[in-house]
Design an enzyme around this catalytic site. Structure first.
Site, PDB file in Angstrom:
ATOM      1  CB  CYS A  33      -0.806  11.384  -3.587  1.00  0.00           C
ATOM      2  SG  CYS A  33      -1.929  12.156  -4.982  1.00  0.00           S
ATOM      3  CD  GLU A  62       2.884   9.787   0.756  1.00  0.00           C
ATOM      4  OE1 GLU A  62       2.569   8.527   0.710  1.00  0.00           O
ATOM      5  OE2 GLU A  62       2.109  10.083  -0.522  1.00  0.00           O
ATOM      6  CE  LYS A  78     -12.177   0.135   1.817  1.00  0.00           C
ATOM      7  NZ  LYS A  78     -12.259   1.183   2.887  1.00  0.00           N
ATOM      8  CB  SER A 104      -0.328   3.399   1.586  1.00  0.00           C
ATOM      9  OG  SER A 104      -1.039   2.083   1.675  1.00  0.00           O
ATOM     10  CD  GLU A 112      -3.377   7.609 -10.246  1.00  0.00           C
ATOM     11  OE1 GLU A 112      -2.456   7.843  -9.998  1.00  0.00           O
ATOM     12  OE2 GLU A 112      -3.919   7.456 -11.414  1.00  0.00           O
ATOM     13  CD  GLU A 172       2.267  -1.138   4.396  1.00  0.00           C
ATOM     14  OE1 GLU A 172       1.943  -0.022   4.885  1.00  0.00           O
ATOM     15  OE2 GLU A 172       2.272  -2.285   5.245  1.00  0.00           O
TER      16      GLU A 172
END
Ligand code: NAD
Length: 516
Positions: free
Chosen positions: A330, A427, A222, A275, A296, A277
């Site tokens: 990242c 971030e 996806k 992320s 990751e 989260e």
């Protein structure tokens, strides 16, 4: 800087002219560079790549399941826009649970045949895909720039060569798996559910699909909801390469589709990049299942400059570390740790260099900093930057005209940042650098490691022994020395702590897709 006049989106609210006396009002770079600041002799002429090179973009897309483009079972459609212009590029399907189920079934059906192929046969398909990517690289680079907002110089010279390199690299492993160090006959896992972010859409796809296929797994991937177009174009390449039906399936949609995919009971492996989260919520939802998981996630890397570093080279590394891909990286070097004794020298040179960055049309081959990927990401960058100012850090951006439509943010540096500031901890995922200082190597290590993340770090010094001393103490998955943001398919990549677990790339990257 950018050419369009009458900017309504402006650089941040602080004065556009450098506030610090150490920085000349007109940066002391050769006028012949001509980058839009007063005193220029000439400017670069626009050198736009043709958007037509992206090929035909359909007005709407369904999913790619079982080797065919198919309609979604649902009615909901999402739109992807060009972030440089806000123009809608295409509609695409919001994948439903039924769509995900169909895709997983197609991948399951294809699995026994694909896994049973000799590695040398699987390798042929991967080599073929790699070569087609090379042949169509201009088309893919332009399409990626249009959908993502990143400069064509980067998609052309970084993203696409690395995408092809990943397929070539893992094609080479497909018939050598028994020598990879995971036992005499390592077996594939089954169906891999792969969810990727928007910052390197095609490259993240390659990081996921190439090792999965080389090891004999089938996949349902996806793409992110703001950048689905290159994954859908990749589906065409899969067909062009004659890959057996169902080995690669692409289902589009937002986080709901991602959640349905990762939770599907028939997937054996979940690979997620995004992320922290969302990674955390996926880890929670998979707890107790037998699914193998690699994550990751985010980062807040320290780029550490010692007083013996070659300053000009370090400044290039700082710029590359935080302004490459608009800082949507990242492993971006978003925290500059500079030794106190060279702070002024480094910051002066950095600001002069920042004044030469061209922000604007991603399809212009002279552009250094393109568009922010989405309105939501721009809002987050603005919010965190405003918080940085409110918390007392000093904000600076070069004089910079931003285009009047699209999502833009001027390259920004914060000085006077303390470790407690949110811009030093969270971030930002944008072109925003926080500068902190240190006196001793031990203090540099302590500050660099003072983060919940641990993805990457950079060290700038001429002393080899110091590089090794630092590298062994930095809690980061990747440590670059006297360079930054260098990627290679042969080299494992991944994080510590809240940056995730598992490695992608290199021999290590095979393990994530093998039953070892
Ligand atoms: P995101 O987590 O919001 O989205 C990433 C992907 O997950 C998207 O495809 C999204 O649709 C999907 N998703 C959202 N909610 C989901 C859920 N509940 N279940 C399953 N899938 C879900 O992140 P983003 O904004 O797209 O990407 C930015 C983040 O990605 C940054 O934190 C960045 O550091 C990280 N990132 C990490 C790496 C790495 O290799 N470590 C690489 C690129 C980006």
């Amino acid at each position: 800087m950018a050419t369009p006049k009458n900017s309504k989106q402006t650089a941040p609210a602080e004065p556009a002219v450098p506030a610090e006396p150490a920085v000349p009002a007109e940066p002391a770079v050769p006028a012949s560079i001509g980058n839009g600041f007063p005193g220029k002799l000439f400017s670069y002429a626009p050198a736009p790549e043709s958007p037509a090179a992206a090929g035909d973009i359909a007005s709407s897309y369904g999913h790619f399941i079982g080797g065919e483009f198919t309609e979604s079972a649902g009615k909901e459609a999402l739109k992807t826009v060009n972030p440089a212009t806000e123009q809608v590029l295409a509609e695409f399907a919001q994948g439903t649970e039924e769509d995900v189920d169909r895709a997983v079934k197609a991948a399951r059906d294809a699995f026994p045949g694909w896994a049973a192929l000799p590695g040398s046969e699987r390798a042929k398909y991967l080599f073929r895909i790699a070569r087609i990517i090379q042949e169509r690289s201009r088309e893919l680079a332009v399409l990626e720039s249009i959908d993502n907002g990143k400069p064509i110089r980067e998609t052309r010279d970084v993203d696409l060569p690395l995408v092809a390199a990943h397929f070539f690299y893992y094609a080479g492993w497909a018939d050598k798996l028994e020598y990879a160090g995971f036992g005499p006959s390592p077996r594939p896992l089954g169906v891999a559910a792969q969810v990727i972010p928007w910052n390197f859409p095609l490259l993240m796809l390659a990081w996921k699909i190439a090792p999965a296929l080389a090891t004999g797994n089938t996949v349902v991937l996806k793409p992110a909801e703001t950048t689905p177009l290159t994954a859908l174009r990749f589906a065409e390449i899969v067909r062009q390469a004659g890959l057996p039906k169902g080995v690669v399936n692409i289902v589009t949609g937002d986080g709901r589709t991602g959640a349905a995919l990762t939770a599907h009971p028939d997937v054996a492996k979940v690979a997620f990049t995004g992320s922290t989260e969302v990674g955390r919520s996926i880890a929670r939802s998979l707890a107790g299942s037998r699914k193998k998981l690699s994550l990751e996630l985010g980062g807040k890397a320290a780029n550490i400059v010692f007083d013996d570093a070659p300053i000009d080279q370090a400044v290039e590394g700082i710029v590359n570390g935080i302004f490459f891909n608009q800082g949507h990286v990242c492993c971006a070097g978003s925290r500059l740790l500079v030794q106190e004794s060279v702070q002024d020298e480094v910051l002066d040179a950095l600001k002069r260099r920042m004044a030469t960055l061209r922000v604007g049309d991603p399809l212009d081959k002279n552009t250094d900093v393109g568009a922010i990927n989405s309105a939501a990401q721009l809002a987050r960058i603005r919010e965190l930057s405003d918080i940085g100012e409110a918390e007392g850090a000093e904000r600076w951006s070069p004089a910079c005209e931003l285009p009047s439509s699209g999502y833009w943010f001027a390259p920004t540096v914060f000085t006077g940042v303390s470790q407690a500031h949110r811009i030093a901890r969270e971030e930002v995922f944008g072109p925003v650098l926080s500068v902190l200082t240190f006196r001793t190597p031990a203090e540099a290590v302590e500050k660099a490691n003072n983060t919940p993340y641990g993805l990457s770090a950079g060290i700038w010094t001429e002393k080899g022994s110091r590089i090794l001393w630092m590298a062994s103490r930095l809690r980061a998955g990747v440590v670059w020395s006297n360079t930054f943001n260098k990627f290679d398919p042969t080299s494992p990549f991944g994080g510590y702590k809240e940056s995730g677990y598992g490695r992608e790339g290199g021999r290590h990257g095979l393990e994530a897709y093998l039953d070892v």
